[in-house]
Enzyme design. Sequence first.
Site, PDB file in Angstrom:
ATOM      1  N   GLY A  15       0.848  -1.194   0.000  1.00 28.58           N
ATOM      2  CA  GLY A  15       0.000   0.000   0.000  1.00 28.58           C
ATOM      3  C   GLY A  15       0.877   1.236   0.000  1.00 28.58           C
ATOM      4  O   GLY A  15       2.106   1.138  -0.060  1.00 28.58           O
ATOM      5  N   SER A  19      -0.414   3.834   5.029  1.00 34.07           N
ATOM      6  CA  SER A  19      -1.569   2.937   4.872  1.00 34.07           C
ATOM      7  C   SER A  19      -1.632   1.905   6.004  1.00 34.07           C
ATOM      8  O   SER A  19      -2.593   1.144   6.090  1.00 34.07           O
ATOM      9  CB  SER A  19      -1.515   2.233   3.511  1.00 34.07           C
ATOM     10  N   GLU A  89       9.728  -2.475   4.758  1.00 34.24           N
ATOM     11  CA  GLU A  89      10.311  -1.592   3.744  1.00 34.24           C
ATOM     12  C   GLU A  89      11.036  -2.395   2.662  1.00 34.24           C
ATOM     13  O   GLU A  89      12.133  -2.030   2.220  1.00 34.24           O
ATOM     14  CB  GLU A  89      11.271  -0.583   4.400  1.00 34.24           C
ATOM     15  N   ALA A  90      10.409  -3.466   2.222  1.00 29.92           N
ATOM     16  CA  ALA A  90      11.044  -4.383   1.266  1.00 29.92           C
ATOM     17  C   ALA A  90      11.323  -3.712  -0.077  1.00 29.92           C
ATOM     18  O   ALA A  90      12.190  -4.171  -0.829  1.00 29.92           O
ATOM     19  CB  ALA A  90      10.154  -5.606   1.057  1.00 29.92           C
ATOM     20  N   CYS A 148      -8.802  14.878  -0.328  1.00 31.35           N
ATOM     21  CA  CYS A 148     -10.254  14.714  -0.476  1.00 31.35           C
ATOM     22  C   CYS A 148     -10.878  13.742   0.526  1.00 31.35           C
ATOM     23  O   CYS A 148     -12.098  13.656   0.612  1.00 31.35           O
ATOM     24  CB  CYS A 148     -10.600  14.273  -1.902  1.00 31.35           C
ATOM     25  N   CYS A 177      -5.236   9.882  -3.097  1.00 30.80           N
ATOM     26  CA  CYS A 177      -5.945   8.954  -3.977  1.00 30.80           C
ATOM     27  C   CYS A 177      -5.458   9.149  -5.420  1.00 30.80           C
ATOM     28  O   CYS A 177      -4.711  10.081  -5.723  1.00 30.80           O
ATOM     29  CB  CYS A 177      -7.456   9.168  -3.887  1.00 30.80           C
TER      30      CYS A 177
HETATM   31  P1  ADP Z   1       3.059   2.604   6.696  1.00 33.31           P
HETATM   32  O1  ADP Z   1       4.023   1.602   7.276  1.00 33.31           O
HETATM   33  O2  ADP Z   1       2.126   2.016   5.687  1.00 33.31           O
HETATM   34  O3  ADP Z   1       3.750   3.839   6.165  1.00 33.31           O
HETATM   35  P2  ADP Z   1       2.306   2.974   9.445  1.00 33.31           P
HETATM   36  O4  ADP Z   1       1.845   1.635   9.909  1.00 33.31           O
HETATM   37  O5  ADP Z   1       3.694   3.375   9.850  1.00 33.31           O
HETATM   38  O6  ADP Z   1       2.106   3.106   7.884  1.00 33.31           O
HETATM   39  O7  ADP Z   1       1.347   4.116  10.003  1.00 33.31           O
HETATM   40  C1  ADP Z   1      -0.052   4.070   9.844  1.00 33.31           C
HETATM   41  C2  ADP Z   1      -0.616   5.191  10.737  1.00 33.31           C
HETATM   42  O8  ADP Z   1      -0.288   6.451  10.177  1.00 33.31           O
HETATM   43  C3  ADP Z   1      -2.128   5.228  10.836  1.00 33.31           C
HETATM   44  O9  ADP Z   1      -2.638   4.330  11.786  1.00 33.31           O
HETATM   45  C4  ADP Z   1      -2.379   6.667  11.243  1.00 33.31           C
HETATM   46  O10 ADP Z   1      -2.292   6.823  12.649  1.00 33.31           O
HETATM   47  C5  ADP Z   1      -1.194   7.430  10.666  1.00 33.31           C
HETATM   48  N1  ADP Z   1      -1.537   8.296   9.531  1.00 33.31           N
HETATM   49  C6  ADP Z   1      -0.959   9.501   9.275  1.00 33.31           C
HETATM   50  N2  ADP Z   1      -1.431  10.038   8.109  1.00 33.31           N
HETATM   51  C7  ADP Z   1      -2.324   9.165   7.603  1.00 33.31           C
HETATM   52  C8  ADP Z   1      -3.158   9.141   6.424  1.00 33.31           C
HETATM   53  N3  ADP Z   1      -3.141  10.142   5.524  1.00 33.31           N
HETATM   54  N4  ADP Z   1      -3.961   8.076   6.218  1.00 33.31           N
HETATM   55  C9  ADP Z   1      -3.986   7.078   7.124  1.00 33.31           C
HETATM   56  N5  ADP Z   1      -3.232   7.036   8.249  1.00 33.31           N
HETATM   57  C10 ADP Z   1      -2.399   8.062   8.505  1.00 33.31           C
HETATM   58 MG    MG Z   2       6.072   1.427   7.314  1.00 34.38          MG
HETATM   59 ZN    ZN Z   3      -8.128  12.416  -3.115  1.00 38.41          ZN
END
Ligand code: ADP
Ligand code: MG
Ligand code: ZN
Length: 200
Positions: A15, A19, A89-90, A148, A177
């Site tokens: 994702g 995400s 972070e693969a 959005c 998005c």
């Molecule tokens: P990833 O590893 O995919 O980068 P993380 O697991 O480190 O994501 O972090 C997810 C967390 O980031 C969510 O639970 C939320 O608290 C926070 N967050 C910050 N900005 C956003 C966003 N735009 N959409 C969803 N979550 C976000």
């Molecule tokens: Mg991460």
């Molecule tokens: Zn959007």
Amino acid sequence: MFHRALHGFIEVVCGSMFSGKTEELLRRVRRAQIARQKVQVFKPAIDIRYSQDHVQSHDSNRVASRPVQSAREILDLVDDNTRVVGIDEAQFFDDAVVDVAQKLAYRGMRVIVAGLDMDFKGQPFGPMPKLLAVAETVTKLSAVCVVCGNPASRTQKVVGGDERIAVGAKEMYEARCRFCHEPDVIDRTSPSESLPAQAQ
Ligand code: ADP
Ligand code: MG
Ligand code: ZN
């Protein structure tokens, strides 16, 4: 006859940034630990955003992890009695990580791989397409589009240059998005800053 190899498989969690990939990886790791399975987590040494020796989500959940310079190192570092191998972070590894994940799965391990499926230009990122192809399960998570509010599949770069690998978090990237995402860097620090029409 006991076929240990039959228990090995690859799970990919992918994702955009924010995400929840790392959160999901940590959730799966914790459950394995509750089941008293030996877990080892690795990440590329390049990812030192929060900590050298932990995998940490944007929400500050964390678990001990081992930074490695190359995916091949993982093969030597995984102990025989390890049941679950996490790789975060693969996307920063080269294609060798695909072979490493396959070998570990054939060794009977559950391999949980988390990574960005697309770079900030919206292009498939490094070894991720191949990992998605060979995995037994794929979980594609979405963030929230900061423009959005719809589900965000893409990562927008908002400062800096055009380089693909620039490790950073909130100050450099945001989740967007398909329709709000712009493949070019939006440099908010420059006077010619522009946002998509929806945001204005
Ligand atoms: P990833 O590893 O995919 O980068 P993380 O697991 O480190 O994501 O972090 C997810 C967390 O980031 C969510 O639970 C939320 O608290 C926070 N967050 C910050 N900005 C956003 C966003 N735009 N959409 C969803 N979550 C976000
Ligand atoms: Mg991460
Ligand atoms: Zn959007």
